[in-house]
Design a protein around this motif. Structure first.
Motif, PDB file in Angstrom:
ATOM      1  N   ASP A 210       0.717  -1.327   0.016  1.00 57.43           N
ATOM      2  CA  ASP A 210       0.073  -0.075  -0.131  1.00 57.43           C
ATOM      3  C   ASP A 210       0.619   1.083  -0.003  1.00 57.43           C
ATOM      4  O   ASP A 210       0.469   2.315   0.287  1.00 57.43           O
ATOM      5  N   CYS A 212       2.219   4.398  -1.556  1.00 58.54           N
ATOM      6  CA  CYS A 212       1.926   5.037  -2.716  1.00 58.54           C
ATOM      7  C   CYS A 212       3.217   5.557  -3.476  1.00 58.54           C
ATOM      8  O   CYS A 212       3.929   6.329  -2.955  1.00 58.54           O
ATOM      9  N   PHE A 221       0.261   5.761  -7.933  1.00 57.85           N
ATOM     10  CA  PHE A 221      -0.433   4.599  -7.909  1.00 57.85           C
ATOM     11  C   PHE A 221       0.185   3.796  -6.615  1.00 57.85           C
ATOM     12  O   PHE A 221       1.201   4.284  -6.142  1.00 57.85           O
ATOM     13  N   LEU A 222      -0.226   2.878  -6.463  1.00 57.16           N
ATOM     14  CA  LEU A 222       0.067   1.886  -5.445  1.00 57.16           C
ATOM     15  C   LEU A 222       1.078   0.742  -5.707  1.00 57.16           C
ATOM     16  O   LEU A 222       0.992   0.030  -6.690  1.00 57.16           O
ATOM     17  N   GLU A 225       0.036  -2.522  -7.028  1.00 54.14           N
ATOM     18  CA  GLU A 225      -0.651  -2.759  -8.476  1.00 54.14           C
ATOM     19  C   GLU A 225       0.424  -3.001  -9.264  1.00 54.14           C
ATOM     20  O   GLU A 225       0.008  -3.435 -10.682  1.00 54.14           O
ATOM     21  N   ILE A 226       1.969  -3.245  -8.997  1.00 57.39           N
ATOM     22  CA  ILE A 226       2.860  -3.540  -9.792  1.00 57.39           C
ATOM     23  C   ILE A 226       2.887  -5.280  -9.288  1.00 57.39           C
ATOM     24  O   ILE A 226       3.224  -5.499  -8.389  1.00 57.39           O
ATOM     25  N   SER A 227       3.040  -6.187 -10.602  1.00 61.82           N
ATOM     26  CA  SER A 227       2.947  -7.563 -10.273  1.00 61.82           C
ATOM     27  C   SER A 227       4.270  -8.065  -9.509  1.00 61.82           C
ATOM     28  O   SER A 227       4.218  -8.773  -8.604  1.00 61.82           O
TER      29      SER A 227
END
Length: 238
Positions: A210, A212, A221-222, A225-227
Motif C-alpha cells: 500500500d 503510494c 499508484f500503489l 498494483e505492480i505484479s
C-alpha cells in the motif's frame, strides 16, 4: 532548517534568508493526498513537454510539492519558476531536490532555489548532466542514506542509479510514500545500460504493497498494483 539537512549540506555556502511570496495556487493543481495536514501536490506545467528531448515521451515531468501549510520541499523543479513559486505560496522551502540531473528534471531548479532562498540537492554522480544544463551553478550533495526532515516527517534518500548514475528515490516511511523520479517509468534522455541489478533494486521488495508511488511522469499508484516491483525496477534500469 533541520539538523539532518544542515549535516547533509555542511559543505555548502551560506543560505540566504527565506523570502515570502503571497500568491494563489494556479488552476490545474490537484491535492493528491492528505495525511495529518501533510500534503502532496503535483504541478504539470505545459512547457515541460518542450523540455523532454525524447519525442516518444507523451507525459510531462511531474513537479511534486511535499509538506504542510508551513514547510515544503520541491521535487524535480521543471517548468516555469513563477508557477512553482505560486504553488509554494508563503511556505518555507526546505530544499529543491532533483531525482536526477537531466535537463527535464532540473530545468527550473536554480531559478526556483534562488527565488525561494532554498538549497538545490543533487546526487554528485549526475554532476556532468547538471553541468551540461546549469554550467557552474552550485548544488549541494545528496547522498544515499541521507535523512531530511520536512514538516515533521522524515524522508530517506535511496540511491537508485537508473536511468542515470545519480538518480535517487525519496521515501517517507511513516507516510508510506515513495518518489521515484524516472526509476519506475518513462523518462527523457538515454537510459544507463546495466546488465545486473544494482543494490537499490532490492529496496522495493521490502516496502508494503500500500506504499503510494509518485513517479516522475504520470499519476501516482500503489506499489501493490505492480505484479513484481523489483523486476519492474530492474527492467527499467536495463
Amino acid at each position: 532548517m533541520s539538523p539532518q539537512l544542515e549535516e547533509g549540506l555542511r559543505r555548502s555556502g551560506p543560505v540566504h534568508r527565506q523570502s515570502t511570496l503571497q500568491m494563489n495556487p494556479p488552476a490545474g493543481m490537484s491535492n493528491l493526498s492528505v495525511t495529518r495536514c501533510f500534503r502532496v501536490k503535483r504541478a504539470v506545467p505545459e512547457d515541460t513537454f518542450r523540455n523532454c528531448r525524447n519525442r516518444a515521451m507523451s507525459l510531462p515531468v511531474n513537479c511534486w510539492m511535499v509538506g504542510d501549510h508551513r514547510d515544503v520541499i520541491i521535487i524535480d523543479a521543471s517548468g516555469e519558476p513563477e508557477t512553482i513559486a505560486a504553488v509554494v505560496g508563503d511556505r518555507r522551502v526546505t530544499a529543491v531536490i532533483c531525482t536526477q540531473g537531466s535537463h527535464a528534471h532540473t530545468a527550473a531548479a536554480v531559478d526556483v532555489a534562488w527565488t525561494l532562498c532554498a538549497p538545490v540537492l543533487l546526487h554528485p554522480a549526475d554532476h556532468a548532466l547538471w553541468e551540461g544544463v546549469h554550467n557552474q551553478d552550485r548544488y549541494w550533495r545528496l547522498e544515499d542514506g541521507q535523512r531530511i526532515t520536512v514538516a515533521g516527517e522524515q524522508l530517506h534518500v535511496v540511491h537508485t542509479p537508473a536511468p542515470t548514475a545519480g538518480s535517487v528515490s525519496l521515501h517517507f516511511p511513516n507516510l508510506k510514500g515513495l518518489f521515484t523520479g524516472d526509476s519506475l517509468g518513462p523518462h527523457c534522455g538515454p537510459r544507463a545500460h546495466r546488465a545486473t541489478p544494482y543494490p537499490g533494486s532490492t529496496f522495493l521488495s521490502a516496502l508494503p504493497p500500500d506504499t503510494c508511488v509518485y513517479p516522475g511522469h504520470g499519476a501516482s499508484f500503489l506499489l501493490g498494483e505492480i505484479s513484481s516491483p523489483t523486476d519492474r525496477w530492474v527492467r527499467h534500469s536495463a
